[in-house]
Enzyme design. Sequence first.
Site, short mmCIF file in Angstrom:
data_model
loop_
_atom_site.label_atom_id
_atom_site.label_comp_id
_atom_site.label_asym_id
_atom_site.label_seq_id
_atom_site.Cartn_x
_atom_site.Cartn_y
_atom_site.Cartn_z
N HIS A 27 58.02 56.06 -8.72
CA HIS A 27 56.56 56.01 -8.88
C HIS A 27 55.98 54.94 -7.95
O HIS A 27 55.80 53.79 -8.34
CB HIS A 27 56.19 55.71 -10.34
CG HIS A 27 54.72 55.84 -10.62
ND1 HIS A 27 54.22 56.49 -11.72
CD2 HIS A 27 53.63 55.41 -9.93
CE1 HIS A 27 52.89 56.45 -11.70
NE2 HIS A 27 52.51 55.78 -10.62
N HIS A 29 52.83 54.75 -5.10
CA HIS A 29 51.74 55.36 -4.32
C HIS A 29 51.82 54.82 -2.90
O HIS A 29 51.90 53.60 -2.71
CB HIS A 29 50.39 54.98 -4.94
CG HIS A 29 50.20 55.52 -6.33
ND1 HIS A 29 49.62 56.74 -6.59
CD2 HIS A 29 50.55 55.00 -7.54
CE1 HIS A 29 49.60 56.95 -7.90
NE2 HIS A 29 50.16 55.91 -8.49
N THR A 120 47.75 61.33 -2.37
CA THR A 120 46.74 62.39 -2.54
C THR A 120 46.36 62.91 -1.15
O THR A 120 46.00 62.10 -0.30
CB THR A 120 45.48 61.80 -3.22
OG1 THR A 120 45.88 61.07 -4.37
CG2 THR A 120 44.51 62.88 -3.61
N PRO A 121 46.47 64.22 -0.92
CA PRO A 121 46.06 64.72 0.40
C PRO A 121 44.60 64.36 0.65
O PRO A 121 43.76 64.56 -0.22
CB PRO A 121 46.22 66.24 0.27
CG PRO A 121 47.16 66.44 -0.86
CD PRO A 121 46.92 65.30 -1.80
N ARG A 122 44.32 63.78 1.81
CA ARG A 122 42.93 63.43 2.10
C ARG A 122 42.60 63.68 3.57
O ARG A 122 43.48 63.65 4.43
CB ARG A 122 42.66 61.97 1.73
CG ARG A 122 43.45 60.93 2.46
CD ARG A 122 43.03 59.56 1.99
NE ARG A 122 43.15 59.42 0.55
CZ ARG A 122 44.26 59.04 -0.08
NH1 ARG A 122 45.33 58.74 0.60
NH2 ARG A 122 44.33 58.96 -1.38
N GLY A 191 44.76 58.94 -10.59
CA GLY A 191 43.36 58.56 -10.43
C GLY A 191 42.79 57.90 -11.66
O GLY A 191 43.47 57.70 -12.66
N HIS A 218 50.33 60.87 -14.81
CA HIS A 218 49.91 59.58 -15.37
C HIS A 218 49.46 59.86 -16.80
O HIS A 218 48.68 60.79 -17.03
CB HIS A 218 48.77 58.99 -14.53
CG HIS A 218 49.22 58.40 -13.23
ND1 HIS A 218 49.74 59.16 -12.22
CD2 HIS A 218 49.23 57.12 -12.79
CE1 HIS A 218 50.05 58.37 -11.20
NE2 HIS A 218 49.76 57.11 -11.52
N GLU A 221 47.34 55.80 -20.12
CA GLU A 221 47.14 54.48 -19.47
C GLU A 221 46.11 53.62 -20.19
O GLU A 221 46.22 52.41 -20.22
CB GLU A 221 46.67 54.66 -18.03
CG GLU A 221 47.63 55.42 -17.16
CD GLU A 221 46.88 56.34 -16.24
OE1 GLU A 221 46.44 57.41 -16.71
OE2 GLU A 221 46.72 56.01 -15.06
N ASP A 302 52.16 50.15 -7.36
CA ASP A 302 51.44 49.73 -6.15
C ASP A 302 51.94 48.35 -5.75
O ASP A 302 51.29 47.34 -6.06
CB ASP A 302 49.93 49.66 -6.45
CG ASP A 302 49.34 51.03 -6.74
OD1 ASP A 302 49.42 51.91 -5.86
OD2 ASP A 302 48.82 51.21 -7.85
ZN LIG Z 1 50.43 55.31 -10.51
#
Ligand SMILES: [Zn+2]
Length: 365
Positions: A27, A29, A120-122, A191, A218, A221, A302
């Site tokens: 996990h 990002h 995330t595709p951007r 997100g 996710h 949370e 992260d």
């Molecule tokens: Zn995450």
Amino acid sequence: MDLNNSTESEHSALQEFCKKLPKIELHAHLTGSITRECLHRIWMQKKEAANQEGLLYDLEDPIVVIPSGKVDYDLVTCFPLFSNYIYRLCNDVATITYSTNAVLQDFDDDGVVYLELRTTPREFKETGLTKAQYIEAVLNSINDYNTSSSTMKTYLILSIDRRDTPEKAQESINLATRYQGWGVVGVDLCGDPLKGDIASFRPHFAQARAAGLKITLHFGEVAKTSAEEDLRLLLSFKPDRLSHVIHIPESIREELRKRNVALELCISCNVHAKMLIGDYGDHHFGMWFLEQQCPVVLCTDDVGVFCSPLSNEYALVAEHFQLTPKQLYDLSYSGIKTIFAGKGEKDRLESIFRAWKQEEGAKLI
Ligand SMILES: [Zn+2]
């Protein structure tokens, strides 16, 4: 090891052990894993290039925007940091390639032997980069690194953002299936947990599963979005793994035990972002791992934001939950059965762990 009683030398021996231990990261990002130093190098290059053309580069220095040592980002401050800043800095093939390589090198240097990155595709209107070009740039970096002499192998998960429209989610699923042969192994729902209509994504996850992609979500949370019906809706997507899993009613906990679903737990992220009440020793890792309720994998989420590499997450659980080196090894090894890549990769990891145990077995007490 008791943190209060441990000496400086015991602490550095533990850090060293955790760094050398072969580790599995599931996990992470991609954008959130870029260090501030790497962002600063990119910023310097862009600023110089703009200056040479006589243009003004108006983006502020990452060292100013994300000061060194600052890790107290929460759900309110974390998301704008990405959308307002990091995505504006890493917005063309050159910077995406450079930053992806730096992230891979960092995980490799930390003793990670298997990595699943997620993104995330951007698209980037200011540079004209399409979503497909973005994903290709990331996959090219990954595949180049995989064919290098490194022990670490990396795969990609594409994320649907909770704020996405059904059309955008469909685009992400189409890209995930299109690039399956290039190393995309799964899809994720990520997100801001306070945004979006999750029910609208059910057909997209069904489509991904039908295409042979794995699913991670996710989950739980924040207390506000962890009503039993919301969590049951997410479970109806048939996830292979769940992440965070913090605010969970007992009925859902029982359901997770029954399904034996693997949990991606992120200690430092949850503590720094105040997603739970208390400190490291209060983290729900203790309950899930020590009571062997579900398979558990330690992850960073992260590392660029919270500054705790995976080896440090292992050291933290050793110190706060009194785990032995043998338990740390078992924790890392048990991640093999939860990876999204296939049998060939599992066999490769089995042999890496077997060889390491033969060499370092004396330390595993
Ligand atoms: Zn995450």
